[in-house]
Scaffold this active site. Structure first.
Site, PDB file in Angstrom:
ATOM      1  CG  HIS A  17      -2.194  -0.970   1.246  1.00 12.65           C
ATOM      2  ND1 HIS A  17      -2.170  -1.884   2.393  1.00 12.65           N
ATOM      3  CD2 HIS A  17      -2.850  -1.496   0.351  1.00 12.65           C
ATOM      4  CE1 HIS A  17      -3.350  -2.781   2.122  1.00 12.65           C
ATOM      5  NE2 HIS A  17      -3.461  -2.496   0.894  1.00 12.65           N
ATOM      6  CE  LYS A  41     -10.959  -7.750   2.040  1.00 11.01           C
ATOM      7  NZ  LYS A  41      -9.528  -7.086   1.366  1.00 11.01           N
ATOM      8  NE  ARG A  92      -2.734  -6.998  -4.479  1.00 12.41           N
ATOM      9  CZ  ARG A  92      -3.460  -7.171  -3.497  1.00 12.41           C
ATOM     10  NH1 ARG A  92      -3.058  -7.913  -2.354  1.00 12.41           N
ATOM     11  NH2 ARG A  92      -4.795  -7.109  -3.701  1.00 12.41           N
ATOM     12  CB  SER A 130      -4.429  -6.582   4.362  1.00 13.30           C
ATOM     13  OG  SER A 130      -3.974  -5.388   3.992  1.00 13.30           O
TER      14      SER A 130
HETATM   15  P1  ADP Z   1      -9.959  -3.665  -0.467  1.00 16.13           P
HETATM   16  O1  ADP Z   1     -10.472  -4.464   0.483  1.00 16.13           O
HETATM   17  O2  ADP Z   1     -10.623  -2.430  -0.867  1.00 16.13           O
HETATM   18  O3  ADP Z   1      -9.555  -4.448  -1.673  1.00 16.13           O
HETATM   19  P2  ADP Z   1      -7.139  -3.443   0.459  1.00 16.13           P
HETATM   20  O4  ADP Z   1      -6.797  -2.798   1.676  1.00 16.13           O
HETATM   21  O5  ADP Z   1      -7.185  -4.983   0.388  1.00 16.13           O
HETATM   22  O6  ADP Z   1      -8.826  -3.010   0.249  1.00 16.13           O
HETATM   23  O7  ADP Z   1      -6.432  -3.077  -0.836  1.00 16.13           O
HETATM   24  C1  ADP Z   1      -6.613  -1.683  -1.327  1.00 16.13           C
HETATM   25  C2  ADP Z   1      -6.040  -1.090  -2.569  1.00 16.13           C
HETATM   26  O8  ADP Z   1      -4.569  -1.530  -2.400  1.00 16.13           O
HETATM   27  C3  ADP Z   1      -6.446  -2.289  -3.559  1.00 16.13           C
HETATM   28  O9  ADP Z   1      -6.521  -1.586  -4.876  1.00 16.13           O
HETATM   29  C4  ADP Z   1      -5.343  -3.443  -3.619  1.00 16.13           C
HETATM   30  O10 ADP Z   1      -5.385  -3.811  -4.925  1.00 16.13           O
HETATM   31  C5  ADP Z   1      -3.953  -2.555  -3.374  1.00 16.13           C
HETATM   32  N1  ADP Z   1      -2.983  -3.438  -2.915  1.00 16.13           N
HETATM   33  C6  ADP Z   1      -3.076  -4.138  -1.865  1.00 16.13           C
HETATM   34  N2  ADP Z   1      -1.766  -4.844  -1.684  1.00 16.13           N
HETATM   35  C7  ADP Z   1      -1.097  -4.309  -2.711  1.00 16.13           C
HETATM   36  C8  ADP Z   1       0.528  -4.426  -3.162  1.00 16.13           C
HETATM   37  N3  ADP Z   1       1.143  -5.273  -2.352  1.00 16.13           N
HETATM   38  N4  ADP Z   1       0.863  -3.786  -4.364  1.00 16.13           N
HETATM   39  C9  ADP Z   1      -0.047  -3.059  -4.948  1.00 16.13           C
HETATM   40  N5  ADP Z   1      -1.406  -2.828  -4.570  1.00 16.13           N
HETATM   41  C10 ADP Z   1      -1.897  -3.390  -3.420  1.00 16.13           C
END
Ligand code: ADP
Length: 158
Positions: A17, A41, A92, A130
């Site tokens: 992130h 979630k 990703r 996450s």
């Molecule tokens: P959500 O539940 O809305 O997907 P997340 O917190 O899991 O929320 O992810 C927020 C954003 O960050 C999403 O667009 C996700 O694809 C992106 N993201 C999560 N991990 C990574 C990573 N390692 N590299 C790039 N983008 C990421």
């Protein structure tokens, strides 16, 4: 001033992130890191909302032009409220792309002024999620490899 929202569950905010955020700050004058908390979630969230905020605060202590906020509704409602037309999301995998493009299309239909900006994951972070961090923590592992510098979970989760 060009402003964007970077929405997510951030349960917790990871180095992946952070990497997306750094790229977004090169494109936008201000980025709102927006924690959505009305999703399925959230009901099974590992970190509470205040803990997620604290983790992001620690992670972004050295960054300018960011603001952390939380929202219970649709992301486009937050866009309208903050007068922001750009939504940043990280990609990703092709699976991320498929999910994100559908969400982007729905958002555009509901709020035609909105533009979704997809930032590809850096290669070294593309496996980080996450979910992986939570799994490591649940099994007593050291998640610091996956967390941004400055984040000290020992102070956050008892
Ligand atoms: P959500 O539940 O809305 O997907 P997340 O917190 O899991 O929320 O992810 C927020 C954003 O960050 C999403 O667009 C996700 O694809 C992106 N993201 C999560 N991990 C990574 C990573 N390692 N590299 C790039 N983008 C990421």
């Amino acid at each position: 001033m060009r402003k964007a929202i970077f929405p997510g569950s951030f349960d917790p905010f990871t180095v992946g992130h952070y990497d997306v955020l750094e790229s977004a700050l090169k494109l936008f004058d201000k980025v709102y890191i927006a924690i959505g908390h009305n999703t399925s979630k959230e009901r099974s969230g590992y970190f509470t909302l205040p803990q997620r905020i604290e983790i992001i605060r620690e992670a972004t202590a050295g960054l300018k032009n960011i603001e952390i906020c939380t929202y219970p509704d649709l992301t486009i409602d937050l866009c309208k409220k903050l007068k922001v037309n750009y939504i940043v999301r990280g990609l990703r995998t092709t699976t991320d792309f498929e999910l994100e493009s559908v969400i982007a299309q729905a958002n555009k239909k509901m709020f035609p002024d909105v533009v979704s900006v997809f930032i590809p994951a850096s290669q070294e972070y593309s496996f980080i999620s996450s979910t992986v961090v939570r799994d490591v923590l649940i099994h007593g592992g050291d998640a610091s490899l996956f967390l941004p510098k400055g984040v000290d979970l020992s102070k956050i989760k008892e």
